[in-house]
Design an enzyme around this catalytic site. Structure first.
Site, PDB file in Angstrom:
ATOM      1  N   GLY A   1       0.784  -1.235   0.000  1.00  0.00           N
ATOM      2  CA  GLY A   1       0.000   0.000   0.000  1.00  0.00           C
ATOM      3  C   GLY A   1       0.812   1.279   0.000  1.00  0.00           C
TER       4      GLY A   1
ATOM      5  CG  HIS B   1       0.735  -2.069 -15.637  1.00  0.00           C
ATOM      6  ND1 HIS B   1       0.454  -3.322 -15.137  1.00  0.00           N
ATOM      7  CD2 HIS B   1       1.714  -2.239 -16.547  1.00  0.00           C
ATOM      8  CE1 HIS B   1       1.226  -4.210 -15.740  1.00  0.00           C
ATOM      9  NE2 HIS B   1       2.006  -3.584 -16.599  1.00  0.00           N
TER      10      HIS B   1
ATOM     11  CG  MET C   1      -1.693  -8.282  -6.114  1.00  0.00           C
ATOM     12  SD  MET C   1      -0.965  -7.406  -7.531  1.00  0.00           S
ATOM     13  CE  MET C   1      -0.116  -8.784  -8.306  1.00  0.00           C
ATOM     14  NE  ARG C   2      -9.464 -12.193  -6.582  1.00  0.00           N
ATOM     15  CZ  ARG C   2      -9.633 -13.464  -6.924  1.00  0.00           C
ATOM     16  NH1 ARG C   2      -8.621 -14.299  -6.892  1.00  0.00           N
ATOM     17  NH2 ARG C   2     -10.820 -13.908  -7.316  1.00  0.00           N
TER      18      ARG C   2
ATOM     19  CG  LEU D   1     -11.709  -5.335 -10.799  1.00  0.00           C
ATOM     20  CD1 LEU D   1     -11.918  -3.839 -11.009  1.00  0.00           C
ATOM     21  CD2 LEU D   1     -12.247  -5.762  -9.442  1.00  0.00           C
TER      22      LEU D   1
ATOM     23  N   GLY E   1     -10.657  -5.735 -20.234  1.00  0.00           N
ATOM     24  CA  GLY E   1      -9.436  -6.501 -20.482  1.00  0.00           C
ATOM     25  C   GLY E   1      -8.460  -6.357 -19.313  1.00  0.00           C
TER      26      GLY E   1
ATOM     27  CG  ASP F   1     -10.581  -2.018 -21.133  1.00  0.00           C
ATOM     28  OD1 ASP F   1      -9.958  -2.882 -20.474  1.00  0.00           O
ATOM     29  OD2 ASP F   1     -10.228  -1.641 -22.273  1.00  0.00           O
TER      30      ASP F   1
ATOM     31  CG  ASP G   1      -2.616  -4.528 -16.722  1.00  0.00           C
ATOM     32  OD1 ASP G   1      -3.245  -3.988 -15.796  1.00  0.00           O
ATOM     33  OD2 ASP G   1      -1.814  -5.452 -16.545  1.00  0.00           O
TER      34      ASP G   1
HETATM   35  C1  GRF Z   1       2.699  -1.091  -7.787  1.00  0.00           C
HETATM   36  O1  GRF Z   1       3.938  -1.296  -8.400  1.00  0.00           O
HETATM   37  C2  GRF Z   1       1.608  -0.984  -8.819  1.00  0.00           C
HETATM   38  O2  GRF Z   1       2.046  -0.439 -10.022  1.00  0.00           O
HETATM   39  C3  GRF Z   1       1.212  -2.418  -9.011  1.00  0.00           C
HETATM   40  O3  GRF Z   1       1.302  -2.998  -7.739  1.00  0.00           O
HETATM   41  C4  GRF Z   1       2.271  -2.310  -6.968  1.00  0.00           C
HETATM   42  C5  GRF Z   1       1.654  -1.931  -5.670  1.00  0.00           C
HETATM   43  O4  GRF Z   1       2.576  -1.395  -4.752  1.00  0.00           O
HETATM   44  N1  GRF Z   1      -0.101  -2.497  -9.612  1.00  0.00           N
HETATM   45  P1  GRF Z   1       2.084  -0.802  -3.371  1.00  0.00           P
HETATM   46  O5  GRF Z   1       1.264  -1.890  -2.658  1.00  0.00           O
HETATM   47  O6  GRF Z   1       1.260   0.406  -3.644  1.00  0.00           O
HETATM   48  O7  GRF Z   1       3.329  -0.497  -2.618  1.00  0.00           O
END
Ligand code: GRF
Length: 200
Positions: free
Chosen positions: A14, A108, A89-90, A92, A142, A140, A144
């Site tokens: 985070g 990303h 990390m899911r 949608l 897809g 959207d 990324d």
């Molecule tokens: C970041 O690198 C972001 O681009 C990716 O996940 C990472 C999250 O990092 N989607 P954090 O949990 O905000 O430190």
């Protein structure tokens, strides 16, 4: 100024959530931090700032649709105007994306459309590119693939490891994610096809 009610979805550390909190964006109020991971440090960061949290462990659901339907139910009372995915990390489901059409954004760690999916910094190193970076985009259906709001470039050094590269990527992330949230919540951008254009 009327603030947009923002939910941040995070699965891990985070640091981006922290950057968004610290930026104190005048047009945005973080009303919720949601996680699929009960152990996400992001939840502690939220608690430290008095931000409400909700957790729903995806492991107790047999289908992505059922899980996402439950999240929709859970977050409805927060009357969220924008969802910012920050290391969520899911993937949608389309039903979730449709429910918040053009109101979900993601960060990303690469210059999309290069290196979508996981381990983007490793993909960049392995491909030999000299520049990679960060992309903030609308989500959207897809992975990324949505319209790009902002990007920032990071130079790849000869002696970079995945960690050292990620470290510099994070620095850029923490700058441009709050910036993008400000643009969107101030209504300063509009989507036209694949492009995100500034409104005057
Ligand atoms: C970041 O690198 C972001 O681009 C990716 O996940 C990472 C999250 O990092 N989607 P954090 O949990 O905000 O430190």
């Amino acid at each position: 100024m009327k603030k947009t009610r923002v939910a941040v979805f995070a699965s891990g550390n985070g640091t981006n959530l922290q950057a968004i909190i610290d930026a104190n964006i005048p047009s945005a109020e973080i009303v919720l931090v949601f996680s699929n991971n009960p152990d996400a440090y992001a939840l502690e960061r939220a608690a430290k700032h008095g931000i409400p949290t909700e957790v729903l462990d995806h492991k107790s659901f047999s289908s992505r649709d059922d899980y996402d339907r439950e999240i929709l139910r859970l977050i409805e009372p927060y009357e969220v105007g924008l969802i910012a995915l920050a290391g969520y990390m899911r993937i949608l489901s389309p039903l979730f994306v449709r429910a918040y059409k053009n109101r979900i954004i993601n960060i990303h760690p690469a210059l999309l459309p290069s290196f979508p999916g996981i381990n983007a910094a490793r993909q960049a190193l392995e491909s030999g590119v000299k520049y990679t970076g960060v992309t903030i985009h609308f989500v959207d259906e897809g992975v990324d693939t949505g319209p790009i709001i902002l990007q920032s470039v990071v130079h790849v050094h000869d002696d970079d490891t995945e960690d050292s590269l990620l470290e510099r990527i994070h620095v850029e992330e923490h700058k441009i994610y709050p910036e993008a949230i400000e643009l969107v919540t101030e209504g300063k951008v509009r989507i036209e096809g694949r492009r995100v254009l500034k409104t005057s």
